[in-house]
Scaffold this motif. Structure first.
Motif, PDB file in Angstrom:
ATOM      1  N   THR A  28       0.751  -1.160   0.069  1.00 36.43           N
ATOM      2  CA  THR A  28      -0.041  -0.095   0.190  1.00 36.43           C
ATOM      3  C   THR A  28       0.780   1.302  -0.022  1.00 36.43           C
ATOM      4  O   THR A  28       2.102   1.069   0.488  1.00 36.43           O
ATOM      5  CB  THR A  28      -1.057   0.013   1.257  1.00 36.43           C
ATOM      6  OG1 THR A  28      -0.088   0.019   2.350  1.00 36.43           O
ATOM      7  CG2 THR A  28      -1.663  -1.336   1.380  1.00 36.43           C
ATOM      8  N   ASN A  29       0.448   2.356  -0.294  1.00 35.91           N
ATOM      9  CA  ASN A  29       1.132   3.564  -0.644  1.00 35.91           C
ATOM     10  C   ASN A  29       1.160   4.478   0.630  1.00 35.91           C
ATOM     11  O   ASN A  29       1.724   5.086   0.998  1.00 35.91           O
ATOM     12  CB  ASN A  29       0.773   4.480  -1.912  1.00 35.91           C
ATOM     13  CG  ASN A  29      -0.606   4.676  -1.771  1.00 35.91           C
ATOM     14  OD1 ASN A  29      -1.516   4.290  -1.260  1.00 35.91           O
ATOM     15  ND2 ASN A  29      -1.113   5.283  -3.062  1.00 35.91           N
ATOM     16  N   SER A  30      -0.102   4.181   1.356  1.00 34.50           N
ATOM     17  CA  SER A  30      -0.267   5.002   2.596  1.00 34.50           C
ATOM     18  C   SER A  30       0.221   4.441   4.032  1.00 34.50           C
ATOM     19  O   SER A  30       0.624   5.262   4.515  1.00 34.50           O
ATOM     20  CB  SER A  30      -1.896   5.334   2.517  1.00 34.50           C
ATOM     21  OG  SER A  30      -2.497   4.229   2.792  1.00 34.50           O
ATOM     22  N   SER A  31       0.004   3.123   3.827  1.00 35.29           N
ATOM     23  CA  SER A  31       0.345   2.695   5.236  1.00 35.29           C
ATOM     24  C   SER A  31       1.439   1.888   5.241  1.00 35.29           C
ATOM     25  O   SER A  31       2.073   1.737   6.032  1.00 35.29           O
ATOM     26  CB  SER A  31      -0.769   1.578   5.746  1.00 35.29           C
ATOM     27  OG  SER A  31      -0.767   0.545   4.969  1.00 35.29           O
ATOM     28  N   GLY A  32       2.094   1.521   3.922  1.00 36.39           N
ATOM     29  CA  GLY A  32       3.340   0.700   4.055  1.00 36.39           C
ATOM     30  C   GLY A  32       3.089  -0.626   4.214  1.00 36.39           C
ATOM     31  O   GLY A  32       3.957  -1.613   4.145  1.00 36.39           O
ATOM     32  N   ASP A  50       6.168  -2.398   8.384  1.00 39.11           N
ATOM     33  CA  ASP A  50       7.323  -1.627   7.769  1.00 39.11           C
ATOM     34  C   ASP A  50       8.422  -2.507   7.703  1.00 39.11           C
ATOM     35  O   ASP A  50       9.460  -2.089   7.699  1.00 39.11           O
ATOM     36  CB  ASP A  50       7.245  -0.250   8.186  1.00 39.11           C
ATOM     37  CG  ASP A  50       7.354  -0.418   9.674  1.00 39.11           C
ATOM     38  OD1 ASP A  50       7.703  -1.365  10.396  1.00 39.11           O
ATOM     39  OD2 ASP A  50       7.555   0.819  10.154  1.00 39.11           O
ATOM     40  N   ALA A  72      -6.087  -0.409  -0.412  1.00 41.84           N
ATOM     41  CA  ALA A  72      -5.118   0.889  -0.574  1.00 41.84           C
ATOM     42  C   ALA A  72      -4.629   1.401   0.727  1.00 41.84           C
ATOM     43  O   ALA A  72      -3.402   1.869   0.938  1.00 41.84           O
ATOM     44  CB  ALA A  72      -5.624   1.962  -1.797  1.00 41.84           C
ATOM     45  N   ASP A  73      -5.698   1.598   1.635  1.00 41.35           N
ATOM     46  CA  ASP A  73      -5.232   1.914   2.928  1.00 41.35           C
ATOM     47  C   ASP A  73      -4.484   0.870   3.972  1.00 41.35           C
ATOM     48  O   ASP A  73      -4.041   1.123   4.901  1.00 41.35           O
ATOM     49  CB  ASP A  73      -6.342   2.671   3.658  1.00 41.35           C
ATOM     50  CG  ASP A  73      -7.466   1.511   4.109  1.00 41.35           C
ATOM     51  OD1 ASP A  73      -7.281   0.439   3.844  1.00 41.35           O
ATOM     52  OD2 ASP A  73      -8.582   2.069   4.322  1.00 41.35           O
ATOM     53  N   GLN A  75      -5.973  -1.840   5.250  1.00 42.14           N
ATOM     54  CA  GLN A  75      -6.582  -2.118   6.553  1.00 42.14           C
ATOM     55  C   GLN A  75      -7.507  -3.338   6.194  1.00 42.14           C
ATOM     56  O   GLN A  75      -8.001  -3.963   7.342  1.00 42.14           O
ATOM     57  CB  GLN A  75      -7.697  -0.851   6.927  1.00 42.14           C
ATOM     58  CG  GLN A  75      -6.753   0.245   7.530  1.00 42.14           C
ATOM     59  CD  GLN A  75      -5.604  -0.226   8.391  1.00 42.14           C
ATOM     60  OE1 GLN A  75      -6.014  -0.458   9.498  1.00 42.14           O
ATOM     61  NE2 GLN A  75      -4.417   0.231   8.154  1.00 42.14           N
TER      62      GLN A  75
END
Length: 167
Positions: A28-32, A50, A72-73, A75
């Motif tokens: 994901t780009n936002s949370s990694g 991470d 994408a987030d 979750q």
């Protein structure tokens, strides 16, 4: 991310399973957060934050490679195997939704908000072709189904969640 030719690549972290093959990897780009789907010998999904230590893993019932998806987030996570689909929250490996059926899931896509899941099945409950179905996570009654002759090799969704493509 800037992937220009003037910048050298670097490895943030890596994970190796000497007995398994990672057939799906998504980040994901936002949370990694990162999802890995492993087949051969120890079929499972691995959910990473991470670094290279899995936050959790869950076994998968599948004889061959299987589809998996992450929002994408980062979750909501899902996979489809032989006779089962499971959806998870990023918090832990206990499924928030489980769907049992007869057949093989060949593709899974989560809606951008993680509230719906779309699945392409082969031999779904006795139909000899491919069935694509949409579900609300938490409800085992499909919102809709469409049947196609032949087999399916995958299912993808547009980033805005408005278009599904089956191949």
């Amino acid at each position: 991310a800037d992937f220009s030719f003037n910048k050298s690549a670097e490895i943030n972290w890596q994970y190796t399973d000497p007995g398994g093959i990672c057939n799906v990897s998504k980040t994901t780009n936002s949370s990694g957060n990162t999802l890995g789907a492993w087949d051969t010998n120890n079929e499972r999904i691995s959910f990473f934050g991470d670094n290279s230590t899995p936050l959790w893993e869950s076994p998968v019932n599948s004889e061959f490679s299987f589809p998996a998806d992450i929002t994408a987030d980062g979750q909501t996570i899902a996979y489809g195997g032989d006779n089962e689909i499971k959806v998870f929250s990023a918090d832990n490996s206990t499924p928030i939704w489980f769907y049992s059926f007869t057949g093989i899931a060949e593709g899974v896509c989560l809606s951008p908000d993680g509230l719906k899941i779309y699945v392409s099945f082969e031999n779904y409950n006795g139909y000899s072709g491919t069935t694509v179905a949409g579900f609300t996570v938490g409800n085992t009654d499909p919102l809709w189904t469409v049947e196609f002759p032949g087999t399916c090799e995958g299912l993808v969704m547009s980033g805005d969640g408005n278009t599904l493509l089956m191949s």
